[in-house]
Design an enzyme around this catalytic site. Structure first.
Site, PDB file in Angstrom:
ATOM      1  N   THR A 228      27.745  53.455  54.486  1.00 27.94           N
ATOM      2  CA  THR A 228      26.592  54.352  54.463  1.00 27.94           C
ATOM      3  C   THR A 228      25.999  54.471  53.061  1.00 27.94           C
ATOM      4  O   THR A 228      24.774  54.516  52.889  1.00 27.94           O
ATOM      5  CB  THR A 228      26.996  55.750  54.982  1.00 27.94           C
ATOM      6  OG1 THR A 228      27.404  55.635  56.348  1.00 27.94           O
ATOM      7  CG2 THR A 228      25.843  56.728  54.880  1.00 27.94           C
TER       8      THR A 228
ATOM      9  N   SER B 274      51.128  25.257  24.138  1.00 24.69           N
ATOM     10  CA  SER B 274      52.245  26.109  23.775  1.00 24.69           C
ATOM     11  C   SER B 274      52.035  26.718  22.405  1.00 24.69           C
ATOM     12  O   SER B 274      51.463  26.092  21.512  1.00 24.69           O
ATOM     13  CB  SER B 274      53.550  25.302  23.788  1.00 24.69           C
ATOM     14  OG  SER B 274      54.631  26.080  23.299  1.00 24.69           O
TER      15      SER B 274
END
Length: 467
Positions: A103, A320
């Site tokens: 709504t 890494s």
């Protein structure tokens, strides 16, 4: 600079609205009530445009039935067209996850269209006696038919974009299939050596998998063409004229350019969310299959020294913070994670659709949010996978061939000649002595070198189709 405000009223009381805002009091209340995702409907521009298309079709129908004046109709249509063209999307401020079965979204649209239409007429915003969000913009409508219809229109358009991204991904696999058509490698089942194939065949398989899902998405678009517009609150069509439902569907087709049809039973269609369950399942299928392909790519490129190392993925970034020289398969990894998100969304959608009661499912806002989000992240991730991974893959042909020559399972091609028992004995001896099948057969004088070269040539173990 000091902000200026206007006052709007509803049956709960009064609120100050920023003077320049196109939304009104019900939108503001919803924005204050639902701060859930820290986003707004503007995150989904296709959805906003879809709502405007529905409102345009309804306005045209109400005008045809004599319930809107020329002046009102023209202003409303212009406001809708402007929203469809991408304007005023910043005025759609409610959170996509909300109570009330949508709504708040519907009223956000009603208020923005009403106030823009008033502005077009030279009237002040909130002059609702001229054009009212409920009385005129929402005429002959309910959230319960407008909202799901807009969701379906949005999904229909988003699936076009998803299919385009899948075609792009499919074509990238096809290109690699052609490039690698002569690269022989070992096929594997249960992660164990099976029989030779070409790397081209492996990548062609991925292209076929993707193409199958493009066809499944086409089926979804067909299902989405059935809508419940005109059903109003629960499907009985209350507050509409007798000719409204048929005409509004006709106008919707005209506005969207898509051959939408009315559901056969509007009461059933207003509460049934089965189409959303189905589409979510297809999205999950796509995600699972692409994620499996990404698993393969990570495995085939593993190493490089202590893994399979049959292919090289493009080096995208250092992998890494502690291990120098390490490069990770970050693109397949991110696509895996997108797949996990889509799979999780499917569970959410399933629960939300199951949770409906009686004549309405109040959880459609969550369903829409998850479906729209899943399609958008899948679409972007598939382009990323194609551009930043697939297109840059190279083959380590020497590694692939060495794996074939070292494999015991090439003895499979001797089964029809030597029989399963003898072939098994050869394989067992090769494993025990760490010798090649080729050398053991020559030692046992089972074939001449010329005969063996012909029988064990890897290409003879690959079908005529080379990928």
């Amino acid at each position: 600079m000091k902000k200026e405000f206007r006052i709007e009223k509803d049956f709960l009381g009064e609120k100050e609205i920023e003077k320049d805002a196109y939304y009104g009091i019900q939108t503001l209340r919803a924005s204050e009530n639902f701060d859930i995702t820290h986003t707004s409907l503007s995150l989904f521009p296709t959805f906003i445009k879809s709502i405007a298309k529905v409102k345009k079709a309804c306005a045209l129908t109400n005008y045809e039935l004599g319930d809107l004046t020329d002046i009102q109709k023209n202003a409303i249509i212009q406001a809708c067209n402007e929203i469809i063209d991408g304007r005023y999307h910043d005025q759609f401020i409610v959170d996509p996850i909300q109570g009330g079965a949508g709504t708040s979204t519907n009223m956000n649209a009603n208020e923005v269209i009403a106030n823009r239409a008033l502005e077009i007429l030279g009237e002040a915003r909130s002059t609702y006696e001229i054009i009212h969000p409920n009385n005129h913009i929402n005429m002959s409508q309910s959230t319960n038919d407008v909202y799901p219809t807009a969701i379906k229109i949005t999904l229909h358009e988003l699936i076009y974009k998803l299919k385009d991204s899948l075609r792009y991904l499919r074509d990238s696999f096809d290109e690699k299939a052609i490039e690698f058509k002569d690269v022989l490698k070992m096929g594997r089942t249960q992660l164990q050596d099976a029989v030779p194939m070409t790397l081209g065949q492996e990548f062609k398989t991925y292209a076929v998998m993707v193409n199958e899902d493009i066809n499944r998405l086409k089926d979804c678009q067909t299902l989405l063409k059935e809508v419940n517009l005109g059903a109003t609150a629960i499907g009985t069509g209350i507050n509409t004229k007798a000719k409204y439902q048929r005409r509004v569907i006709s106008n919707l087709r005209e506005v969207t350019g898509v051959d939408y049809i009315s559901a056969g039973d509007l009461i059933e269609a207003t509460q049934d969310t089965g189409v959303f369950v189905h589409i979510s399942g297809v999205l999950k299928r796509v995600a699972i299959k692409i994620s499996k392909v990404c698993n393969d790519l990570r495995l085939l490129s593993s190493g490089p020294r202590a893994g399979l190392n049959e292919i090289n993925l493009p080096k995208m970034q250092p992998g890494s913070s502690i291990m120098p020289g390490k490069v990770n398969p970050v693109i397949p990894e991110v696509v895996n994670q997108v797949a996990f998100e889509v799979i999780g969304a499917d569970t959410t959608i399933s629960i939300a659709c199951e949770g409906g009661q009686l004549q309405l499912n109040v959880f459609e806002p969550l369903v829409a949010y998850k479906l729209f989000t899943s399609i958008n992240i899948m679409r972007r991730s598939f382009h990323t996978l194609a551009d930043k991974c697939i297109k840059g893959i190279t083959a380590n042909e020497d590694v692939c061939m060495e794996n074939i020559l070292n494999s015991v399972t090439i003895v499979t091609c001797l089964n029809p000649i030597l029989g399963y028992e003898k072939s098994s004995a050869l394989a067992k001896e090769a494993l025990a002595t760490n010798k090649r099948i080729y050398d053991i057969i020559l030692e046992q004088e089972l074939f001449t070198k010329e005969e063996l070269d012909k029988l064990l040539h890897p290409k003879n173990m690959v079908t005529n189709y080379q990928g």
